[in-house]
Design an enzyme around this catalytic site. Structure first.
Site, PDB file in Angstrom:
ATOM      1  N   ASN A 210      27.796  14.178  15.401  1.00  0.00           N
ATOM      2  CA  ASN A 210      28.530  15.287  16.024  1.00  0.00           C
ATOM      3  C   ASN A 210      30.022  15.121  15.767  1.00  0.00           C
ATOM      4  O   ASN A 210      30.442  14.168  15.114  1.00  0.00           O
ATOM      5  CB  ASN A 210      28.210  15.373  17.529  1.00  0.00           C
ATOM      6  CG  ASN A 210      28.636  14.138  18.268  1.00  0.00           C
ATOM      7  OD1 ASN A 210      29.824  13.841  18.383  1.00  0.00           O
ATOM      8  ND2 ASN A 210      27.655  13.363  18.760  1.00  0.00           N
ATOM      9  N   ASP A 279      21.280  13.284  22.027  1.00  0.00           N
ATOM     10  CA  ASP A 279      20.171  13.334  22.996  1.00  0.00           C
ATOM     11  C   ASP A 279      18.853  12.977  22.315  1.00  0.00           C
ATOM     12  O   ASP A 279      17.913  12.546  22.975  1.00  0.00           O
ATOM     13  CB  ASP A 279      20.077  14.733  23.601  1.00  0.00           C
ATOM     14  CG  ASP A 279      21.232  14.979  24.567  1.00  0.00           C
ATOM     15  OD1 ASP A 279      21.602  14.027  25.283  1.00  0.00           O
ATOM     16  OD2 ASP A 279      21.780  16.099  24.576  1.00  0.00           O
ATOM     17  N   LYS A 289      16.158   6.925   0.271  1.00  0.00           N
ATOM     18  CA  LYS A 289      16.734   8.266   0.376  1.00  0.00           C
ATOM     19  C   LYS A 289      15.637   9.317   0.179  1.00  0.00           C
ATOM     20  O   LYS A 289      14.850   9.226  -0.777  1.00  0.00           O
ATOM     21  CB  LYS A 289      17.809   8.415  -0.704  1.00  0.00           C
ATOM     22  CG  LYS A 289      18.602   9.683  -0.581  1.00  0.00           C
ATOM     23  CD  LYS A 289      19.646   9.759  -1.678  1.00  0.00           C
ATOM     24  CE  LYS A 289      20.164  11.172  -1.785  1.00  0.00           C
ATOM     25  NZ  LYS A 289      20.809  11.449  -3.041  1.00  0.00           N
ATOM     26  N   PRO A 305      17.380   7.429  25.399  1.00  0.00           N
ATOM     27  CA  PRO A 305      17.626   7.161  26.821  1.00  0.00           C
ATOM     28  C   PRO A 305      18.968   7.765  27.235  1.00  0.00           C
ATOM     29  O   PRO A 305      19.902   7.811  26.425  1.00  0.00           O
ATOM     30  CB  PRO A 305      17.670   5.628  26.898  1.00  0.00           C
ATOM     31  CG  PRO A 305      17.858   5.151  25.512  1.00  0.00           C
ATOM     32  CD  PRO A 305      17.353   6.210  24.583  1.00  0.00           C
ATOM     33  N   ASP A 306      19.042   8.235  28.459  1.00  0.00           N
ATOM     34  CA  ASP A 306      20.310   8.758  28.977  1.00  0.00           C
ATOM     35  C   ASP A 306      21.077   7.583  29.593  1.00  0.00           C
ATOM     36  O   ASP A 306      20.765   7.129  30.693  1.00  0.00           O
ATOM     37  CB  ASP A 306      20.060   9.858  30.013  1.00  0.00           C
ATOM     38  CG  ASP A 306      21.347  10.580  30.362  1.00  0.00           C
ATOM     39  OD1 ASP A 306      22.387   9.906  30.531  1.00  0.00           O
ATOM     40  OD2 ASP A 306      21.324  11.819  30.440  1.00  0.00           O
ATOM     41  N   PHE A 322      31.159  12.797  31.421  1.00  0.00           N
ATOM     42  CA  PHE A 322      31.871  13.906  30.799  1.00  0.00           C
ATOM     43  C   PHE A 322      30.838  14.981  30.493  1.00  0.00           C
ATOM     44  O   PHE A 322      29.650  14.677  30.317  1.00  0.00           O
ATOM     45  CB  PHE A 322      32.561  13.454  29.502  1.00  0.00           C
ATOM     46  CG  PHE A 322      33.989  13.073  29.711  1.00  0.00           C
ATOM     47  CD1 PHE A 322      34.313  11.904  30.377  1.00  0.00           C
ATOM     48  CD2 PHE A 322      35.026  13.883  29.257  1.00  0.00           C
ATOM     49  CE1 PHE A 322      35.633  11.544  30.592  1.00  0.00           C
ATOM     50  CE2 PHE A 322      36.353  13.545  29.459  1.00  0.00           C
ATOM     51  CZ  PHE A 322      36.662  12.384  30.126  1.00  0.00           C
ATOM     52  N   LYS A 336      25.064  18.560  36.268  1.00  0.00           N
ATOM     53  CA  LYS A 336      25.019  17.189  35.719  1.00  0.00           C
ATOM     54  C   LYS A 336      25.486  16.173  36.751  1.00  0.00           C
ATOM     55  O   LYS A 336      24.943  15.076  36.840  1.00  0.00           O
ATOM     56  CB  LYS A 336      25.876  17.092  34.454  1.00  0.00           C
ATOM     57  CG  LYS A 336      25.166  17.668  33.226  1.00  0.00           C
ATOM     58  CD  LYS A 336      26.000  17.581  31.969  1.00  0.00           C
ATOM     59  CE  LYS A 336      25.330  18.369  30.851  1.00  0.00           C
ATOM     60  NZ  LYS A 336      26.175  18.567  29.694  1.00  0.00           N
ATOM     61  N   LYS A 340      22.491  13.587  37.529  1.00  0.00           N
ATOM     62  CA  LYS A 340      22.689  12.207  37.062  1.00  0.00           C
ATOM     63  C   LYS A 340      23.233  11.316  38.186  1.00  0.00           C
ATOM     64  O   LYS A 340      23.574  10.158  37.936  1.00  0.00           O
ATOM     65  CB  LYS A 340      23.643  12.178  35.858  1.00  0.00           C
ATOM     66  CG  LYS A 340      23.101  12.957  34.646  1.00  0.00           C
ATOM     67  CD  LYS A 340      23.858  12.629  33.361  1.00  0.00           C
ATOM     68  CE  LYS A 340      23.426  13.529  32.207  1.00  0.00           C
ATOM     69  NZ  LYS A 340      23.693  12.996  30.886  1.00  0.00           N
TER      70      LYS A 340
END
Ligand code: PMT
Length: 404
Positions: A210, A279, A289, A305-306, A322, A336, A340
């Site tokens: 990301n 995630d 490749k 896993p979170d 965040f 959240k 959490k």
């Protein structure tokens, strides 16, 4: 006393008879765990030789503003940045006057203009010089500029007279310096931070990643250090310099980040999860490749896993998350915070990826944060990430202290 441990202290010695007492001061500062560099004015070297301070501090003594050798090793700007605090002891009436007027005609006075670290002066002079209006006006100016004045004490003076003007004793200077740092909002606190993206390997050359640059997390690490914390930073693949004094652990994937965090949890008090953690990751990572063959290619992913949710569920660390949202910022952040079981969450709206310089959130110098905790909320206006990080750290420190 714990607060001087690891602190970078510049001891500025000016030309007064009390300079001899500073040899003991250097030793005591080092006993407290501080790293000490000594800067002497020319007249100070008439009272004590630089060699004495070199032997006691374990480092060359700095005496000249324009010293090419010193500039190559640690010049005045590096010294100014290196310092967590500057103590001028003894501080003569002349040096106090120069500081009050902003005069920078030697290394020590220049350093004081160039540093952002707190400055303290320990005056030492004849009692009539001390009570003179000029000196007292200069002292009032320094106090107004938040320069700390340690002493002087009343007693017998080197000139044989008695009055106010003696430099404080070594143990008093150490105590005052210590209390100066113990005001730091996160002193004696250990902060664990995640930052940057994670890369989830598909094959040896491809990954799912990301746009996180790591800037927000690194700025928070820097701000936490400034607030006196001990900081461990677990960084995904980013191209950033480690802030001074931060212990950094590099990882690549969400799984590695999870393992690194779990290995550190027991050693920390606060967890700040700034990282944009994937995630999902590919179920299978190919050894070679992947070749193009079929028109369509499916990659099967499974949930990672979170990390944040697991740390918060342990209920041991003050946990700050965040949330990067493209819509319904407030609702999603509050959800959240609750799901959490966090102590706090900082939400940033992310949009317009094409022009990150003008934007906030991912890969930008700037951000704007809506910060939520179970009973309240505050908006931190758009600003540089470094500035926002300082505000966020103060908020975290305040709530952390209330909770404990
Ligand atoms: O790195 P920069 O370029 O400076 O950009 C900063 C940032 C935009 C990445 C940062 O400010 C930010 O918002 N980070 C969180 C990004 C995110 O996508 O969060 P999330 O909504 O997926 O996750 C919520 C929280 O759970 C986050 O604290 C995240 O670190 C944590 N999490 C998420 C998934 C997971 N598997 N483990 C986690 O710990």
């Amino acid at each position: 006393m714990q607060t001087l441990l690891g602190k970078h202290i510049i001891l500025g010695v000016t030309g007064g008879i009390a300079a001899y007492k500073c040899a003991e001061l250097v030793r005591r500062l080092r006993d407290e765990g501080a790293e000490v560099r000594v800067v002497m004015t020319q007249s100070a070297t008439e009272f004590v030789t630089p060699l004495t301070f070199q032997a006691l501090s374990g480092h060359p003594v700095h005496t000249d503003l324009l010293d090419t050798e010193a500039e190559a090793a640690m010049g005045h700007i590096e010294l100014a940045r290196w310092a967590d605090g500057i103590l001028i002891a003894p501080a003569t009436a002349n040096m106090i006057g120069k500081l009050a007027q902003g005069i920078a005609n030697d290394l020590l006075s220049t350093l004081c203009l160039a540093t952002e670290a707190p400055i303290a002066v320990a005056p030492a002079m004849n009692h009539i010089m001390w009570s003179d209006n000029a000196t007292q006006d200069n002292i009032a100016t320094l106090k107004n500029r938040h320069i700390y004045i340690f002493g002087p004490a009343f007693g017998t003076q080197a000139c044989g007279e008695t009055g106010e003007g003696r430099m404080l004793e070594t143990h008093e200077l150490i105590e005052k310096l210590d209390s100066l740092f113990s005001h730091e909002s996160l002193s004696n606190t250990r902060v664990l931070i995640t930052a940057g993206p994670t890369y989830e390997a598909i094959d040896p050359v491809r990954f799912i990643g990301n746009r996180s640059s790591g800037r927000m997390g690194f700025a928070i690490a820097q701000a936490a250090i400034e607030a006196g914390a001990k900081v461990t930073l677990i960084a995904g693949p980013v191209n950033l310099q480690t802030p001074h004094k931060v212990e950094r652990i590099d990882v690549e994937s969400a799984h590695q980040m999870y393992q690194a965090v779990m290995s550190q949890v027991a050693e920390h008090d606060i967890f700040i999860a700034t990282a944009a953690v994937a995630d999902y990751s590919p179920i299978e990572t190919h050894d070679q490749k992947l070749k193009k063959s079929e028109e369509m290619l499916s990659i099967h992913l499974h949930r990672n896993p979170d990390i944040l949710a697991e740390v918060a569920a342990m209920n041991k660390l003050f946990s700050v998350g965040f949330a990067a949202e493209t819509e319904h910022l407030q609702d999603n952040a509050r959800k959240k915070l609750k799901s959490k079981q966090l102590d706090m969450i900082a939400a940033n709206q992310v949009a317009n990826m094409e022009n990150p310089d003008e934007d906030t959130g991912f890969n930008s110098e700037y951000n704007a944060l809506d910060v939520y905790w179970p009973e309240g909320y505050i908006q931190l206006e758009k600003a540089r990430k470094t500035e926002l990080a300082r505000k966020l750290i103060e908020l975290i420190a305040e709530h952390y202290k209330t909770k404990h």
